[in-house]
Design a protein around this motif. Structure first.
Motif, PDB file in Angstrom:
ATOM      1  N   ALA A   1      -0.224   0.183  -5.815  1.00 23.95           N
ATOM      2  CA  ALA A   1      -0.284  -0.285  -4.425  1.00 23.95           C
ATOM      3  C   ALA A   1      -1.701  -1.049  -4.348  1.00 23.95           C
ATOM      4  CB  ALA A   1       0.198   0.752  -3.444  1.00 23.95           C
TER       5      ALA A   1
ATOM      6  N   SER B   1       3.659  -5.748   1.764  1.00 24.35           N
ATOM      7  CA  SER B   1       4.543  -4.722   1.209  1.00 24.35           C
ATOM      8  C   SER B   1       5.670  -4.674   1.898  1.00 24.35           C
ATOM      9  CB  SER B   1       3.731  -3.219   1.490  1.00 24.35           C
ATOM     10  OG  SER B   1       2.696  -3.046   0.677  1.00 24.35           O
TER      11      SER B   1
ATOM     12  N   THR C   1       0.105  -1.497   2.204  1.00 24.05           N
ATOM     13  CA  THR C   1       0.896  -0.132   1.857  1.00 24.05           C
ATOM     14  C   THR C   1       0.793   0.777   2.911  1.00 24.05           C
ATOM     15  OG1 THR C   1       0.711  -0.802  -0.322  1.00 24.05           O
ATOM     16  CG2 THR C   1       1.538   1.336   0.024  1.00 24.05           C
TER      17      THR C   1
ATOM     18  N   ASP D   1      -3.943  -5.561  -0.022  1.00 26.15           N
ATOM     19  CA  ASP D   1      -3.117  -4.679  -0.985  1.00 26.15           C
ATOM     20  C   ASP D   1      -2.733  -3.456  -0.486  1.00 26.15           C
ATOM     21  OD1 ASP D   1      -1.141  -4.194  -2.623  1.00 26.15           O
ATOM     22  OD2 ASP D   1      -2.137  -4.264  -4.444  1.00 26.15           O
ATOM     23  N   ALA D   2      -4.004  -2.637  -0.436  1.00 25.12           N
ATOM     24  CA  ALA D   2      -3.961  -1.258  -0.132  1.00 25.12           C
ATOM     25  C   ALA D   2      -3.514  -0.986   1.371  1.00 25.12           C
ATOM     26  CB  ALA D   2      -5.189  -0.484  -0.439  1.00 25.12           C
TER      27      ALA D   2
HETATM   28 MG    MG Z   1      -0.213  -2.436  -1.607  1.00 20.13          MG
END
Ligand code: MG
Ligand code: ADP
Length: 345
Positions: free
Chosen positions: A182, A252, A300, A296-297
């Motif tokens: 993730a 996501s 998620t 990205d993180a």
């Molecule tokens: Mg992610």
């Protein structure tokens, strides 16, 4: 690295360039397109050379491939000799040396775990595997609730200890198994943009598995315009068009990687706080940030938090977030205040 079905964004970016082609000057330099596969997904680069730039495509291609291979060899759970696989095999209470690069990504992940109160959690790997989204088994079955509960109560980012020098990791529970799926793709996007910058390339779009970073312009005076995919499973369509300019973006969603059982969808995003795939009405979250790793993180994390708590979290932390929420047979959209500047003007 977790598999993600092929991506849209570049297609959209390329399609975008077709749609907008008539706006371009005919003297523009032709863009350089580079693509390939990495981390169980595909990547695409689009570089717009300036008239005086000297780009050795072959050399650049080799540099990018080497960089991506290096990251994949360090951070993949699919490769048995990666930093992660060595750590994941080790038993609790033992320090495992890792590369400083893997350390950097894990440390960033831990910060987002703290910020999101455990919604984002890289130690969730055994649950990911149990639900069938890991390296070995394919998702089809709902696991036994007792096993889910047993794993859930023995994982958690607080059970992972980091040492900076020399970079090393230690787990306080046997069930801690790190999965960077993730966050690592976003990190890899950032790493590739550094390769481009080192080659004095100013105008580019880098995309890996749907995570994107753009810099400069797509063509003379044209900012990068990127589409957010519509979260339908049957076709690929653009939900929203964004003026990304110079920024990083990650999405996501629950609509590509999932399985269905008795009419219910089980997505690859696991809520670490109960051990189950997320079960709310959020279909996708797009986050724009300075670094793609962070985007990205955070995407998620918001996906786990859901439409209400996730949007509150985005507002509280001035995160640029765009949500597509299931509503009846269609979708509703919601965005944080920080996201507004990116909508097409
Ligand atoms: Mg992610
Ligand atoms: P994608 O891989 O589609 O880009 P994400 O960036 O949201 O999507 O990553 C999802 C992957 O991350 C899952 O396949 C799984 O390997 C892992 N994962 C699942 N739940 C979590 C979580 N709560 N925190 C961190 N990683 C997770």
């Amino acid at each position: 690295m977790k598999r993600r079905l092929a991506v849209l964004f570049v297609l959209i970016a390329v399609a975008g360039s077709i749609f907008y082609l008539n706006k371009f000057s005919t003297t523009d330099n032709h863009p350089i397109l580079i693509s390939g596969n990495t981390m169980g997904t595909s990547y695409h680069l689009k570089i717009v050379p300036t008239p005086d730039s000297l780009i050795d495509r072959q050399q650049l291609n080799a540099q990018i491939t080497a960089r991506l291979d290096d990251i994949d060899h360090k951070m993949s759970t699919y490769k048995t000799d990666s930093d992660l696989s060595r750590f994941n095999r080790q038993s609790a209470g033992n320090w495992v040396n890792i590369s400083s690069e893997t350390y950097f990504v894990i440390q960033a992940g831990q910060k987002i775990s703290q910020l999101s109160d455990g919604a984002f959690d890289i130690t969730v790997g055994k649950l990911v595997n149990l639900w069938g989204f890991g390296p070995t088994i394919n998702a089809t079955l709902v696991p036994d609730p007792a096993t889910i509960q047993q794993l859930q109560s023995n994982i958690g980012y607080q059970k992972l200890e980091l040492q900076e020098q020399p970079p090393a990791l230690l787990k306080h529970s046997e069930q801690v198994y790190i999965d960077l799926s993730a966050i690592a793709k976003g990190y890899a996007v950032d790493a590739v943009t550094l390769v481009l910058e080192q080659n004095n390339i100013d105008n580019y779009m880098v995309e890996i598995g749907g995570e994107i970073r753009t810099h400069g312009h797509k063509n003379v005076n044209q900012p990068w315009i990127i589409g957010v995919e519509s979260p339908v499973t049957t076709e690929r369509a653009v939900q929203k068009v964004l003026h990304l300019g110079t920024a990083a973006m990650a999405t996501s969603g629950d609509y590509r990687n999932y399985f269905e059982h008795e009419g219910k969808r089980f997505s690859h995003t696991i809520d670490p706080r109960n051990g189950y795939p997320i079960g709310h009405k959020l279909a996708s979250v797009t986050v724009i940030a300075d670094s793609c790793m962070e985007a990205d993180a955070l995407a998620t994390a918001l996906m786990v938090l859901g439409p209400e708590r996730g949007m509150q979290f985005a507002e509280d932390n001035t995160i640029a977030a765009f949500m597509i929420i299931k509503q009846g047979n269609g979708f509703a959209e919601r965005q944080s205040h920080a996201f507004a500047p990116f909508f097409q003007r």
